[in-house]
Design a protein around this motif. Sequence first.
Motif, short mmCIF file in Angstrom:
data_model
loop_
_atom_site.label_atom_id
_atom_site.label_comp_id
_atom_site.label_asym_id
_atom_site.label_seq_id
_atom_site.Cartn_x
_atom_site.Cartn_y
_atom_site.Cartn_z
N GLN A 162 0.86 -1.19 0.00
CA GLN A 162 0.00 0.00 0.00
C GLN A 162 0.89 1.23 0.00
O GLN A 162 1.15 1.82 -1.04
N CYS A 163 1.41 1.62 1.17
CA CYS A 163 2.27 2.81 1.17
C CYS A 163 3.64 2.51 0.56
O CYS A 163 4.34 3.41 0.15
N CYS A 218 7.51 -0.43 3.60
CA CYS A 218 8.09 -1.68 4.06
C CYS A 218 8.53 -2.56 2.91
O CYS A 218 9.24 -3.54 3.11
N CYS A 255 4.73 -4.93 8.34
CA CYS A 255 3.97 -4.09 7.42
C CYS A 255 2.77 -3.60 8.20
O CYS A 255 2.05 -4.38 8.80
N CYS A 280 0.36 -1.68 6.78
CA CYS A 280 -0.75 -1.35 5.88
C CYS A 280 -1.56 -2.55 5.42
O CYS A 280 -2.78 -2.47 5.35
S1 FES Z 1 2.77 -1.17 2.65
FE1 FES Z 1 2.81 0.37 4.19
S2 FES Z 1 3.96 -0.57 5.74
FE2 FES Z 1 3.75 -2.15 4.31
#
Ligand code: FES
Lengths: 161, 804
Positions: free
Chosen positions: A101-102, A105, A137, A139
């Motif tokens: 997602q973000c 990680c 992770c 997210c």
């Molecule tokens: S995708 Fe955001 S911390 Fe893993």
Amino acid sequence: MSTRIDITLTVNGEEIVETVEPRMLLSDFLRDRLGLTGTHVGCEHGVCGACTVRLNGVTARACLTFAAQVDGARIETVEHLGTVASLNRIQQAFRKHHALQCGFCTPGFLMTVQEMLETLPLETDEEIRDALSGNICRCTGYEHIVRAVRELADEREGAAA
Amino acid sequence: MNDLPRKPLGPDADALASARPKYVGKAVQRLEDPRLLTGAGRYTADIRADRMVHAAFLRSEQAHARIKSIDCEAARGLPGVTGVYTAADFAGIPVIKAPSRMRDYRATSCTVLASEKVRYVGEPVAVVIARDRYIAEDALALIEVDWEPLDVAADPESAAYDGAPLLHDELGTNILFERVFETGEPDDAMAQAPHRVSGRFRMHRKSPLAIEPRSYVAEPDRANDGLTLYGSTQIPGILRDILSGLLDLPGSRIRVVAPDVGGGFGGKGSLYPEEIAVCALARRLGRTVKWVSDRSEDLASTSQGFDEIIEAELGFDDDGALIALKGRVTGDIGAYSIYPWTAALEPVQVVSFLPGPYRIPHYRGEVKGVATPKPPTGPYRGVGRPASVFVTERLIDMAAAHLGIDPAGMRRKNLVAEDEFPYRIGSGIVWDRSGFAECLDEACSRIGYEGLRKLQREARAAGRWYGIGIATYAELTGIGSRISVAPGMPINTGTETASIRVDSTGAVTATFAVASHGQSLETTLAQIVAEELGVRPEDVRIVQGDSGATSHGTGTYASRSAVLGGGAAIVTSRVLRDKIKRVASHLLEAAVEDIETGNGRVFVAGTDKSVTFAEVAHAVYSDMRALPAEARENLEASESYDPVTGTTTTATHIATVRIDPETLAVSIDRYLVAEDCGRMINPLVVDGQVHGGVAQGVGAALLEELSYDETGQLLTGSLADYTVPTAAEVPPIEVFHLETELPGNPGGFRGMGEGGTIGAPAAIANAISDALSPLGVGVTELPVTPERLFRLVSEARNKTDTEK
Ligand code: FES
Ligand code: FES
């Protein structure tokens, strides 16, 4: 503090010669000195796995390693995997299964998964989850990461058969 | 994922019937992924500039103390140090206050660095600027602070007493606000209710804990006497507006950019002193200033979440029909009310949502927020609702057990029914039609609820501890201007604007004030714009997270971006599409009504006559012979969207757990979610949001607690002590989607980014309580750490021993 150490190492296939302070972390060396900012720092105390790189083929935490320790070593970072124009298989599987997602990680997970696929049988999802448990992770809830790794592991078996 | 047929109903029926290819509802692969997968993302910590210097903050080691003196001389003398600054150096910046129109609300005053006294461990006291971060940290160790420790009342109940040590002397009390919500006759109704259950519940403090720590880079624009702040923030627009005032710079000379942001969860959704400090120092020094927090600082200084004590009582009749609910909430605010959300944000939401999705005629919710010497609380995924759902769902299960009714049946009986919407609950919130009962039924049938109960009977007969927990909840998402102003915050979060243009090459750029930090907005908004305009998602470039690109907008939080950003994308795309059709009708010599768009072309329906977007753009901008002057409409549109009220999202979560009677290890066996978020833009993204939310809920239920001792010291200052779930603790998560009736916004979307965290703590708490029910104990405090579980079980065992 003024002591400085000369190091020679291979990073992503390129020979590097640099001079570092003994206390410089490998993560800072890669990011700030070499500009390889794909290796991320999430905790600087060895828990989150965001800084995972491969050191002589074995995963290592760049935040717990000093640059001075890697003299003579071979290091691979996320920048050594595929490119935007041509993602490698692990990256493709992560994209297909929405395993990021973000993305903060993600480089650490990719390096861990690459090693897992080379070294572990990964017969059950539980085994995949255990092998991933050194990377945090916040997210994805891991579900899609597990699915991506499952696909890669099955594919590997298929190829071997 | 389920494959229920989609009802082609709802406000968007005409768009659905058009000839353009559909992207909304498809599992489109994310457009942001290639860069993030190759280490080519650009997070704030990756930014470098010439002559850049690094900041490090000296933080208070005291929870409550007067600063007698700070000696910075030795630090200033260290080679490589540019300067050391204390509160006096920021005296020109106004104090930060988060005002509220709430009656008797007491806003705290906060300065950039603590002056005179400190109010929590971790509060910034001084800042060093140096050539690199290593030197800056060396210099911190040389700063000497002479403290005069003051009395501490670390827990909110002791801090609320008259005579407790005051954190903010000028307020005369630690109680920052009190409020009561009341409907019906709660006292009489409760007194007359045939049955009552009650409890004192506690949800402990959490850290949002995005994996990217907070980081900021302030870059002075010397040519224009301006400034750009790059930061790991969810709210670039809000920051631009407040910094413009604090630094006395017009918005045209200050720009706040959120580049790639590594998660937020609320922790990057408020104004921070460090943001102001790096901006002020960059202007003062004329050099780029960078600050990247380390994890321990982040745990000690990023806004914290939840943390309330809730006493609640539920009254019901012999058949299990709910009659009355009373709740008293004490919120542990921390030292300051955070900007812009105010101290009221979290605890007021707890009392607002306490009645849940149920029909309860009589309600009273009392809430107070108390200042304590801890870091400020702020938004954290779910805001208030994880705690309120935990309490209400525990009470429902306790009531069911009291009557010997099945917990699923107890819920079904009391959920607001299809013909009762819109339904106003006792706190004043109005639920619109959403699949309350449908989600419960779907969850029960998908998990095979009856079969699980049978399994449980067998497990119990064999002496094993096995529990099933349900949580049903509703939440308000995608909130518009009428509701967002209600808490009296100093900002408007209820509108969103999109600006979309086709440039002279025919390429599409769409600009929003939202700020993605993992939510996939570059993809989902592109899907919407592509479908509405008639191009492919990969042809749409989404600009977001940059205050310089929009005139107003706040950011991404509170499950708002799909509803508000998506709504703005639709209304704006439609205006632009009409312009494109009008231009094309000249070029194709056809009536506007016959023109359609799709796959980057504009064509006359039913013929092979078409032009490309590039040809339309060329005709408008470059080829001055192609069109009459009055037909050269600029291919741009900008429209705002305000949902006015909000949308009601609902879900039922079911968890099953096994507890080892010897080791008391809890393992979650199955986890299932059935939810109604309206029309999905991208089912993969929706699933990912649910999974991530549930994982945070697992943390809230079993692991995560920021623990402070009675002197206000943080005991869980690293990831070794503050443990978050890994892949080994999070179970496989099954998600099912329902679309009952689409809400009345342009896309038929409901917000859903927080839901997982709202349902999971309650479902897991109920499952553990259910497993332990033969012992006669239940969970009232989260997280249920091994130590808490041990105490609970030993107390129960001792009790049975003494009764024997
Ligand atoms: S995708 Fe955001 S911390 Fe893993
Ligand atoms: S940054 Fe190295 S393990 Fe977290």
